[in-house]
Design a protein around this motif. Structure first.
Motif, PDB file in Angstrom:
ATOM      1  N   ILE A 253       0.838  -1.199   0.000  1.00  0.00           N
ATOM      2  CA  ILE A 253       0.000   0.000   0.000  1.00  0.00           C
ATOM      3  C   ILE A 253       0.874   1.251   0.000  1.00  0.00           C
ATOM      4  CG2 ILE A 253      -1.708   1.303   1.329  1.00  0.00           C
ATOM      5  CD1 ILE A 253      -2.887  -1.398   2.207  1.00  0.00           C
TER       6      ILE A 253
ATOM      7  N   LYS B  69       1.035   4.455  -2.623  1.00  0.00           N
ATOM      8  CA  LYS B  69       0.933   5.819  -2.090  1.00  0.00           C
ATOM      9  C   LYS B  69       2.109   6.693  -2.490  1.00  0.00           C
ATOM     10  CE  LYS B  69      -0.333   6.057   2.271  1.00  0.00           C
ATOM     11  NZ  LYS B  69      -0.458   5.676   3.714  1.00  0.00           N
TER      12      LYS B  69
ATOM     13  N   GLU C  99      -5.988   9.911   0.242  1.00  0.00           N
ATOM     14  CA  GLU C  99      -6.305   8.891   1.241  1.00  0.00           C
ATOM     15  C   GLU C  99      -7.690   9.047   1.849  1.00  0.00           C
ATOM     16  OE1 GLU C  99      -3.142   7.751   4.004  1.00  0.00           O
ATOM     17  OE2 GLU C  99      -1.747   8.904   2.762  1.00  0.00           O
TER      18      GLU C  99
ATOM     19  N   SER D 233      -7.405   0.195  -1.705  1.00  0.00           N
ATOM     20  CA  SER D 233      -6.708  -0.491  -0.607  1.00  0.00           C
ATOM     21  C   SER D 233      -7.329  -1.858  -0.335  1.00  0.00           C
ATOM     22  CB  SER D 233      -6.744   0.372   0.660  1.00  0.00           C
ATOM     23  OG  SER D 233      -6.068   1.590   0.460  1.00  0.00           O
TER      24      SER D 233
ATOM     25  N   GLU E 259      -5.515  -5.513  -0.843  1.00  0.00           N
ATOM     26  CA  GLU E 259      -5.446  -6.528   0.217  1.00  0.00           C
ATOM     27  C   GLU E 259      -5.893  -7.884  -0.309  1.00  0.00           C
ATOM     28  OE1 GLU E 259      -6.852  -7.257   4.863  1.00  0.00           O
ATOM     29  OE2 GLU E 259      -7.370  -5.377   3.822  1.00  0.00           O
TER      30      GLU E 259
END
Length: 282
Positions: A228, A232, A240, A249, A253
């Motif tokens: 992640i 970023k 965000e 995100s 995952e």
């Protein structure tokens, strides 16, 4: 410290950009300022460059400690550090003061490191003073017509240019699906992705001289937080506080759970080097 300044900038921008308005205004950000909010993640999660690549540059150009080398679009100084670690001197040119600030914090203790807060199109370097220009992960941001004029101005006759990119290995199923997530959620990924630049366009920059191309393997390993953090570090990452970032995100995952082994994912690159002389009238 530079990180305190970055936190203040990031916090302000986080409040200022919301939802779809985030995307519209994000697209209008000057390319020299796009990475301001990403510096801390850029330092921590961006890859370095293979030693074999620098060995090839030295072999092709013959540069040494007495040579004048400019790292244009130097960012946080990743490639400048590799040059310094190999007993070469370098002047880093970087227009973003936060990126340059990070490079200065890391490298200014080395007497062979110099820097200018300038752009590729107006470097501030002395005319006909540079033996080798290196551009690592930045050439696609430049105005190429203006940059060519400037490079011809600052290079010595028949000086060298080395253009370098870490390109993700998209043949791997993980990387292929990772790229699909960027297309879906990243604000303007398809517009600014350096991998969309045709090799013929790069070759024209060296014309009428010959461009030589070399490939090197490179890799990182990430846990989930690192993966992640890697996204970023990119200027096209959604902010965000946006829905897009939250969904991205969650998708990352799931992708990590599918492909990771022992809690880590391999992030492989093909590191590209384009190198040649620039024909500057003597």
């Amino acid at each position: 410290m530079i990180y305190n300044q970055l936190f203040a900038v990031s916090k302000y921008r986080s409040r200022s950009f919301q939802g779809k308005q985030t995307q519209k205004r994000h697209l209008m950000i000057d390319s020299t300022q796009r990475f301001t909010r990403t510096v801390a993640n850029y330092i921590r999660y961006r890859p370095d460059y293979p030693q074999a690549l620098l060995d090839k540059i030295i072999e092709r150009t013959g540069v040494n400690i007495a040579s004048s080398i400019a790292d244009i679009g130097a960012g946080t100084g990743i490639f400048s550090k590799l040059l310094l670690d190999n007993s070469l001197s370098v002047t880093a040119i970087e227009p973003n003061r936060y990126m340059l600030g990070a490079a200065k914090e890391t490298l200014s203790s080395n007497p062979d490191f110099r820097y200018l807060n300038n752009s590729a199109e107006q470097t501030g370097l002395t005319a006909r003073s540079v033996d080798l220009i290196c551009v690592a992960q930045a050439f696609h941001w430049f105005n190429q017509d203006k940059t060519l004029v400037e490079f011809k101005r600052v290079l010595k006759p028949f000086g060298y240019i080395a253009l370098i990119w870490n390109q993700r290995e998209e043949q791997h199923p993980f990387q292929n699906q990772y790229d699909s997530l960027l297309v879906k959620y990243a604000t303007d990924y398809q517009n600014i992705n350096h991998m969309n630049m045709p090799q013929a366009q790069i070759a024209r920059f060296f014309a009428p001289g010959e461009m030589h191309t070399f490939d090197f393997t490179n890799a990182q390993q990430f846990d989930l937080n690192g993966l992640i953090g890697r996204i970023k570090s990119c200027s096209y990452c959604p902010h965000e506080d946006s829905t897009d970032f939250s969904e991205l995100s969650q998708a990352l995952e799931r992708l990590f759970d599918e492909y990771s082994q022992d809690g880590l994912i391999n992030f492989d690159y093909n590191c590209k080097l384009y190198i040649g002389r620039l024909h500057v009238p003597s």
